[in-house]
Design a protein around this motif. Structure first.
Motif, PDB file in Angstrom:
ATOM      1  N   ALA A 116      39.134  31.353  35.750  1.00  0.00           N
ATOM      2  CA  ALA A 116      40.129  30.695  35.717  1.00  0.00           C
ATOM      3  C   ALA A 116      40.887  30.737  34.508  1.00  0.00           C
ATOM      4  CB  ALA A 116      40.222  29.403  36.438  1.00  0.00           C
ATOM      5  N   LEU A 128      42.198  34.326  33.649  1.00  0.00           N
ATOM      6  CA  LEU A 128      43.267  34.682  34.594  1.00  0.00           C
ATOM      7  C   LEU A 128      44.675  33.652  34.138  1.00  0.00           C
ATOM      8  CD1 LEU A 128      44.012  35.739  37.473  1.00  0.00           C
ATOM      9  CD2 LEU A 128      43.580  33.560  38.636  1.00  0.00           C
ATOM     10  N   ASN A 152      42.513  40.696  46.992  1.00  0.00           N
ATOM     11  CA  ASN A 152      43.194  39.389  46.515  1.00  0.00           C
ATOM     12  C   ASN A 152      42.534  38.131  47.054  1.00  0.00           C
ATOM     13  OD1 ASN A 152      45.443  37.035  45.974  1.00  0.00           O
ATOM     14  ND2 ASN A 152      45.577  37.652  48.115  1.00  0.00           N
ATOM     15  N   SER A 159      40.546  35.404  45.124  1.00  0.00           N
ATOM     16  CA  SER A 159      40.947  34.093  44.808  1.00  0.00           C
ATOM     17  C   SER A 159      40.075  33.164  45.638  1.00  0.00           C
ATOM     18  CB  SER A 159      42.458  34.092  45.802  1.00  0.00           C
ATOM     19  OG  SER A 159      43.333  34.762  45.229  1.00  0.00           O
ATOM     20  N   GLY A 189      38.906  30.537  42.989  1.00  0.00           N
ATOM     21  CA  GLY A 189      39.353  29.161  43.179  1.00  0.00           C
ATOM     22  C   GLY A 189      38.190  28.203  43.500  1.00  0.00           C
ATOM     23  N   HIS A 222      48.889  38.081  42.430  1.00  0.00           N
ATOM     24  CA  HIS A 222      48.702  37.394  43.494  1.00  0.00           C
ATOM     25  C   HIS A 222      47.460  36.620  43.413  1.00  0.00           C
ATOM     26  CE1 HIS A 222      50.966  40.191  46.657  1.00  0.00           C
ATOM     27  NE2 HIS A 222      51.813  39.576  45.711  1.00  0.00           N
ATOM     28  N   VAL A 223      46.331  36.803  42.668  1.00  0.00           N
ATOM     29  CA  VAL A 223      45.525  36.211  42.720  1.00  0.00           C
ATOM     30  C   VAL A 223      45.745  34.830  41.884  1.00  0.00           C
ATOM     31  CG1 VAL A 223      42.891  36.053  41.302  1.00  0.00           C
ATOM     32  CG2 VAL A 223      43.511  37.997  42.947  1.00  0.00           C
ATOM     33  N   ASN A 232      47.098  32.239  44.294  1.00  0.00           N
ATOM     34  CA  ASN A 232      46.342  31.916  45.199  1.00  0.00           C
ATOM     35  C   ASN A 232      45.123  31.227  44.804  1.00  0.00           C
ATOM     36  OD1 ASN A 232      47.786  32.944  47.569  1.00  0.00           O
ATOM     37  ND2 ASN A 232      47.078  35.091  47.060  1.00  0.00           N
ATOM     38  N   THR A 233      44.693  31.610  43.540  1.00  0.00           N
ATOM     39  CA  THR A 233      43.609  30.825  42.827  1.00  0.00           C
ATOM     40  C   THR A 233      43.910  29.300  42.932  1.00  0.00           C
ATOM     41  OG1 THR A 233      42.566  32.789  41.779  1.00  0.00           O
ATOM     42  CG2 THR A 233      42.182  30.672  41.076  1.00  0.00           C
ATOM     43  N   ALA A 281      45.570  33.009  51.586  1.00  0.00           N
ATOM     44  CA  ALA A 281      45.714  33.968  50.360  1.00  0.00           C
ATOM     45  C   ALA A 281      45.941  35.447  50.963  1.00  0.00           C
ATOM     46  CB  ALA A 281      44.575  34.227  49.341  1.00  0.00           C
ATOM     47  N   SER A 314      49.714  37.368  50.354  1.00  0.00           N
ATOM     48  CA  SER A 314      49.627  38.613  49.575  1.00  0.00           C
ATOM     49  C   SER A 314      50.265  39.763  50.661  1.00  0.00           C
ATOM     50  CB  SER A 314      48.329  39.026  49.290  1.00  0.00           C
ATOM     51  OG  SER A 314      48.128  40.075  48.646  1.00  0.00           O
TER      52      SER A 314
END
Lengths: 287, 263
Positions: free
Chosen positions: A19, A22, B64, B68, B72, B139-140, B143-144, B196, B200
């Protein structure tokens, strides 16, 4: 929190590392670039040339129309959506057969997640000359133009965001203690008065959550004004696409993006401070 | 009131009905009905451009959703183990990632990467450029953040005594995680995965900026609407609408059955 895990620190770091990477690469670095670019100049062939100037910010009024449209139509659209969504949420939470509740709620939400482009394209046809205006002229209202007017954008806003507005209002109404309504009517209140003094105040946190969500998305919208405003009623999002992909004025576009983000964050902070303040409803409804 | 609610459902579903109806129209004009036909479905599914865009979109959405869901979940688990400023910082980042409009994410990602690539490309033997990978990365990010919130809500509602019981029974920490925590989290992870995927698959604006030469299905639909749409697009749209309905209803059922906390 204490854990019996052998090397808790390393494990925690490992869990959070993806994370961190990211957020650093995909969020913080790009936003930093936007901030730096906003103080730069447009290169002669388009793009960015290093500089330190406030000109881009001082020039923001050049796109004033986009800001004015967004800052009037987004709040009006949000309010309209809330007013139209409320009775739907009320019906689902308090008046409908519990057997159908979840199904009907899912049916309200579902359109939001299906091709936005095609749904607004359908509205271009429905609101265009051969659609609703043609039907209205049969009824004796000739020469009504809807498409490419602020009205079309507002209809699109209600259509597009009703699916997000109904669920949070529904949740707050469903949690409402029905005994309060009984008490209110036992004490001689008319149904209208019970509604205004009991139901509505208790449902306000849900309305506020929904309104915030819709407002955020409307502020950054591109497809809705593009399709239903047809280039005549445009938002900040349309100005951004134009600045980055057509005129390639990156520094000015960066300043416009920052202004948009700044307006949104101020709104969100005001919302958190004043609306969420005492209500204890701090969750952001996403689904 | 019942009538009002029915009218709202008509309002919500009329445009979708219009798209699906158009896909069965044998004529080309959207507002003129010229008889029933399934030809457009055949044409759509034998159009290589549409099929390529569809494949690209499915690939982006799937990669994705997997990334995610994993990142996540790891983030939500990690955040359980930290407090104070670290946690507040992550919370702020998660909310920023959700609240910054997609269009700004798209723009900032585009100019940041293009600037870096312009600087390093002359030094490299390969040419770095925007593409499907950038769409996935952007997108990740969003969505994460969504998956982390969903999984964390579930973790907070979880009964701690189950974990303690497992530890008392001499399960290893990993054993406890695999046999107790993970099954409890599974519904919210799966729901996050489906959300997610749908997000996406539907996204136009981020992809429009960062997809480079790659064409996703929404980008293809956007450009064909610009050129003048044919019922081919309605046919693809109808299939897409139907599939996303199925995914969504699945996500909702999973969330409701697992007793999601209100919100």
């Amino acid at each position: 929190m204490t854990r019996s895990a052998g090397r808790p620190q390393i494990l925690t770091a490992a869990l959070l590392a993806p994370a961190v990477l990211l957020f650093a690469v995909m969020l913080l670095a790009p936003l930093l670039v936007i901030v730096v670019f906003a103080f730069g100049e447009r290169a002669p062939a388009g793009g960015y040339a290093a500089a330190f100037t406030f000109d881009n910010f001082l020039n923001l009024p050049a796109r004033g129309k986009a800001f004015i449209n967004t800052l009037t139509l987004a709040p009006i659209g949000t309010l309209l959506t809330a007013v139209i969504a409320f009775p739907v949420a009320y019906f689902l939470a308090l008046r409908c057969d519990p057997k159908w509740r979840v199904t009907l709620l899912v049916l309200v939400m579902a359109p939001f997640w299906t091709s936005q482009l095609l749904r607004y394209y359908a509205w271009i046809m429905l609101l265009g000359a051969k659609g609703v205006p043609a039907w209205l002229s049969y009824l004796g209202f000739p020469d009504i133009r809807i498409i490419n007017t602020p009205w079309a954008v507002l209809i699109g806003a209600v259509y597009g965001y009703l699916p997000l507005m109904v669920p949070p209002i529904y949740v707050s109404l469903e949690k409402l203690d029905k005994r309060l309504l009984e008490a209110s009517s036992d004490l001689g209140a008319t149904p209208l008065r019970s509604f205004l003094q009991v139901t509505l105040p208790l449902a306000l946190p849900g309305v506020a959550t929904g309104a915030m969500l819709v407002f955020i998305l409307l502020m950054g919208d591109y497809i809705l004004p593009q399709y239903l405003g047809g280039g005549k009623v445009f938002f900040i999002g349309n100005a951004l696409v134009d600045l980055f992909l057509q005129s390639r004025n990156w520094p000015y576009g960066a300043a416009v993006s920052l202004a948009l983000v700044a307006i949104m964050f101020v709104t969100i902070l005001v919302y958190m401070r004043f609306v969420l303040g005492g209500s204890g409803q701090r969750r952001v409804a996403l689904v | 009131m019942r009538l009002y609610v029915m009218l709202i459902y008509v309002f919500l579903y009329a445009p979708i009905g219009f798209i699906v109806g158009g896909s069965f129209n044998s004529g080309k004009q959207a507002m003129v009905w010229q008889g029933f036909s399934l030809d457009w479905y055949g044409k759509a599914f034998s159009n290589p451009l549409i099929m390529e865009a569809l494949t690209t979109s499915l690939y982006i959405a799937l990669v994705n959703a997997v990334l995610s869901a994993i990142i996540g979940t790891l983030t939500a688990l990690g955040l359980q183990r930290v407090g104070g400023w670290t946690r507040a910082g992550f919370d702020a980042l998660i909310y920023i990632a959700i609240m910054v409009p997609g269009i700004v994410i798209g723009i900032s990602t585009l100019i940041a990467f293009v600037t870096v690539f312009d600087a390093v490309n002359p030094l490299l033997s390969v040419r770095l450029e925007m593409g499907a990978w950038a769409v996935i990365a952007a997108h990740v990010l969003f969505n994460t953040a969504v998956v982390a919130l969903l999984v964390r809500a579930r973790l907070q509602g979880m009964d701690r005594s189950l974990v303690e019981a497992s530890e008392d029974l001499y399960a290893t920490p990993f054993g406890t995680f695999r046999q107790v925590v993970l099954p409890l989290l599974a519904p919210s992870i799966l729901a996050g995965f489906l959300l997610a995927f749908t997000f996406s698959f539907e996204d136009f604006i981020i992809a429009y900026f960062v997809a480079g030469p790659d064409v996703t299905l929404p980008i293809y639909i956007f450009s064909s609407i610009r050129r003048g749409v044919t019922p081919e697009i309605n046919a693809v749209g109808s299939v897409v609408v139907l599939s996303s309905f199925i995914l969504l209803i699945a996500a909702q059922l999973i969330l409701r059955r697992s007793g999601r906390p209100a919100g």
